[in-house]
Scaffold this motif. Structure first.
Motif, PDB file in Angstrom:
ATOM      1  N   ASP A  90       0.932  -1.110   0.215  1.00  0.00           N
ATOM      2  CA  ASP A  90       0.050  -0.177   0.139  1.00  0.00           C
ATOM      3  C   ASP A  90       1.493   1.426  -0.223  1.00  0.00           C
ATOM      4  O   ASP A  90       1.734   1.160   1.008  1.00  0.00           O
ATOM      5  N   ALA A  91       0.149   2.517  -1.075  1.00  0.00           N
ATOM      6  CA  ALA A  91       1.291   3.189  -0.912  1.00  0.00           C
ATOM      7  C   ALA A  91       2.699   3.626  -0.550  1.00  0.00           C
ATOM      8  O   ALA A  91       3.468   4.044  -0.370  1.00  0.00           O
ATOM      9  N   PRO A  92       3.219   2.395  -2.157  1.00  0.00           N
ATOM     10  CA  PRO A  92       4.398   2.267  -1.981  1.00  0.00           C
ATOM     11  C   PRO A  92       5.268   3.720  -3.063  1.00  0.00           C
ATOM     12  O   PRO A  92       4.984   4.200  -3.103  1.00  0.00           O
ATOM     13  N   ARG A  93       6.614   3.922  -2.480  1.00  0.00           N
ATOM     14  CA  ARG A  93       6.714   5.253  -2.738  1.00  0.00           C
ATOM     15  C   ARG A  93       8.399   4.430  -3.050  1.00  0.00           C
ATOM     16  O   ARG A  93       9.228   3.827  -2.316  1.00  0.00           O
ATOM     17  N   GLN A  94       9.500   5.175  -4.392  1.00  0.00           N
ATOM     18  CA  GLN A  94      10.436   5.217  -4.350  1.00  0.00           C
ATOM     19  C   GLN A  94      11.750   5.680  -3.918  1.00  0.00           C
ATOM     20  O   GLN A  94      11.049   6.866  -3.139  1.00  0.00           O
ATOM     21  N   VAL A  95      12.070   4.770  -3.057  1.00  0.00           N
ATOM     22  CA  VAL A  95      13.158   5.010  -2.123  1.00  0.00           C
ATOM     23  C   VAL A  95      15.082   5.246  -2.654  1.00  0.00           C
ATOM     24  O   VAL A  95      15.911   5.753  -1.928  1.00  0.00           O
ATOM     25  N   ASN A  96      14.717   4.379  -3.942  1.00  0.00           N
ATOM     26  CA  ASN A  96      16.064   4.271  -3.848  1.00  0.00           C
ATOM     27  C   ASN A  96      16.577   4.127  -5.515  1.00  0.00           C
ATOM     28  O   ASN A  96      15.230   3.742  -6.179  1.00  0.00           O
ATOM     29  N   ALA A  97      17.098   4.924  -5.863  1.00  0.00           N
ATOM     30  CA  ALA A  97      17.381   4.481  -7.499  1.00  0.00           C
ATOM     31  C   ALA A  97      18.766   4.879  -8.268  1.00  0.00           C
ATOM     32  O   ALA A  97      18.764   4.510  -9.311  1.00  0.00           O
ATOM     33  N   VAL A  98      19.653   4.575  -7.003  1.00  0.00           N
ATOM     34  CA  VAL A  98      21.432   4.974  -7.003  1.00  0.00           C
ATOM     35  C   VAL A  98      21.024   3.114  -8.408  1.00  0.00           C
ATOM     36  O   VAL A  98      21.469   2.227  -8.222  1.00  0.00           O
ATOM     37  N   ARG A  99      22.706   3.453  -9.539  1.00  0.00           N
ATOM     38  CA  ARG A  99      22.829   2.838 -10.190  1.00  0.00           C
ATOM     39  C   ARG A  99      21.614   2.598 -11.206  1.00  0.00           C
ATOM     40  O   ARG A  99      21.713   1.095 -11.317  1.00  0.00           O
ATOM     41  N   MET A 131      19.534   0.356  -9.713  1.00  0.00           N
ATOM     42  CA  MET A 131      19.179  -0.656  -8.646  1.00  0.00           C
ATOM     43  C   MET A 131      17.616   0.819  -7.602  1.00  0.00           C
ATOM     44  O   MET A 131      18.491   1.075  -7.203  1.00  0.00           O
ATOM     45  N   LEU A 132      16.669  -0.152  -8.106  1.00  0.00           N
ATOM     46  CA  LEU A 132      15.224   0.321  -7.627  1.00  0.00           C
ATOM     47  C   LEU A 132      15.103  -0.195  -6.049  1.00  0.00           C
ATOM     48  O   LEU A 132      15.390  -1.408  -5.388  1.00  0.00           O
ATOM     49  N   GLY A 133      15.103   0.404  -4.971  1.00  0.00           N
ATOM     50  CA  GLY A 133      14.234   0.248  -3.630  1.00  0.00           C
ATOM     51  C   GLY A 133      12.616   1.075  -4.047  1.00  0.00           C
ATOM     52  O   GLY A 133      12.633   1.686  -3.571  1.00  0.00           O
ATOM     53  N   PHE A 134      11.603   0.319  -2.725  1.00  0.00           N
ATOM     54  CA  PHE A 134      10.277   1.037  -2.928  1.00  0.00           C
ATOM     55  C   PHE A 134      10.616   0.521  -1.165  1.00  0.00           C
ATOM     56  O   PHE A 134      10.089  -0.500  -0.607  1.00  0.00           O
ATOM     57  N   ILE A 146      11.583  -3.406  -0.631  1.00  0.00           N
ATOM     58  CA  ILE A 146      11.170  -4.094  -1.678  1.00  0.00           C
ATOM     59  C   ILE A 146      12.540  -3.275  -2.577  1.00  0.00           C
ATOM     60  O   ILE A 146      12.219  -2.404  -2.153  1.00  0.00           O
ATOM     61  N   HIS A 147      13.537  -3.957  -2.699  1.00  0.00           N
ATOM     62  CA  HIS A 147      14.813  -3.285  -2.602  1.00  0.00           C
ATOM     63  C   HIS A 147      15.386  -4.293  -3.927  1.00  0.00           C
ATOM     64  O   HIS A 147      16.021  -5.475  -3.376  1.00  0.00           O
ATOM     65  N   GLY A 148      15.524  -3.942  -4.939  1.00  0.00           N
ATOM     66  CA  GLY A 148      16.904  -5.329  -6.044  1.00  0.00           C
ATOM     67  C   GLY A 148      17.854  -5.435  -4.904  1.00  0.00           C
ATOM     68  O   GLY A 148      18.971  -4.472  -4.255  1.00  0.00           O
ATOM     69  N   SER A 149      19.174  -6.201  -5.642  1.00  0.00           N
ATOM     70  CA  SER A 149      19.887  -7.106  -4.904  1.00  0.00           C
ATOM     71  C   SER A 149      21.099  -7.200  -6.028  1.00  0.00           C
ATOM     72  O   SER A 149      22.359  -7.180  -6.370  1.00  0.00           O
ATOM     73  N   GLY A 150      20.307  -7.057  -6.957  1.00  0.00           N
ATOM     74  CA  GLY A 150      21.235  -7.315  -8.590  1.00  0.00           C
ATOM     75  C   GLY A 150      21.770  -9.083  -8.485  1.00  0.00           C
ATOM     76  O   GLY A 150      21.182  -9.638  -7.770  1.00  0.00           O
TER      77      GLY A 150
END
Length: 234
Positions: free
Chosen positions: A34-43, A45-48, A59-63
């Motif tokens: 619910d109400a996800p917001r993006q908190v990272n996009a460095v390089r 690598m998305l995190g919400f 929920i954050h990518g690890s590569g």
């Protein structure tokens, strides 16, 4: 804010789900939070961060691979105070009784080597899942009627593997499936006093050569995410 994560203090929840693909992080956040917001996009690598049934979740990518996961897991645990890491990703089955779309709950993760191997020197450290998370994930899978398997997996440090002899021995010794991140994640969680579990969906089979088409993969991954979330907050 760290070198690889641009989130501000308080942007990262104590519970973090970690898919390898940053676009899968976006998909899972938009579908399950619910109400996800993006908190990272460095390089890239998305995190919400959002909420699941009232509880904060990131929920954050690890590569791909243990070296990449190690970067993000270290920063999430050390700098952002994450307490629970759950990998959600795809895996290749190694046993004949494991089918496409089945869920694997990784009790242990064998490896040839991990980024943490040099710390242990001569010791063969045995990375394992948090028992509470594993038990809760089994209960969640059973309640949902999802075909699942619990046991050891193999975390490879290469994608294009050329060791059929090693694969044969792992199959002989009951290894359920292969992926590329879990052994390091379990090791880092133990080091930082955190909980960790890998909940994986079988996307291909090393013995039969079967594989899910790319367009079918996301449709089959919903159960994996639900099991992970239910296990985290059981």
């Amino acid at each position: 804010m760290t070198i690889h994560i641009g989130a501000a203090p308080g942007d990262i929840a104590e519970t973090v789900l970690m898919p390898g693909d940053p676009m899968r992080a976006k998909w899972a956040a938009e579908r399950f939070l619910d109400a996800p917001r993006q908190v990272n996009a460095v390089r890239g690598m998305l995190g919400f961060t959002g909420n699941w049934r009232g509880d904060p979740v990131t929920i954050h990518g690890s590569g791909m691979g243990m070296a990449s996961l190690s970067i993000y897991a270290n920063e999430l645990l050390r700098d952002y105070g994450a307490k629970t890491l759950i990998r959600i990703g795809s895996t290749g089955a190694m046993q004949p009784h494991v089918a496409l779309r089945d869920v694997i709950l990784a009790m242990t993760a064998s490896s040839v080597g991990t980024p943490s191997s040099t710390i242990f020197r001569e010791l063969n450290y045995a990375p394992c899942a948090d028992w509470g998370l594993l038990r809760s994930a089994v209960a969640a899978a059973e309640a949902r009627g999802v075909p699942h398997h619990v046991g050891g997996i193999y975390s490879s440090d290469t994608f294009y593997d050329e060791r059929p002899d090693l694969n044969e021995q792992m199959t002989r010794h009951g290894i359920l499936a292969v992926e590329m991140e879990t052994a390091e994640m379990y090791t880092l969680a133990a080091r930082h006093g955190a909980r960790a579990l890998s909940v994986l969906t079988v996307s291909d089979h090393l013995q039969t050569g079967e594989a899910l088409p790319s367009e079918d993969r996301e449709a089959g991954f919903g159960d994996m995410v639900e099991i992970a979330l239910e296990a985290a907050f059981a």
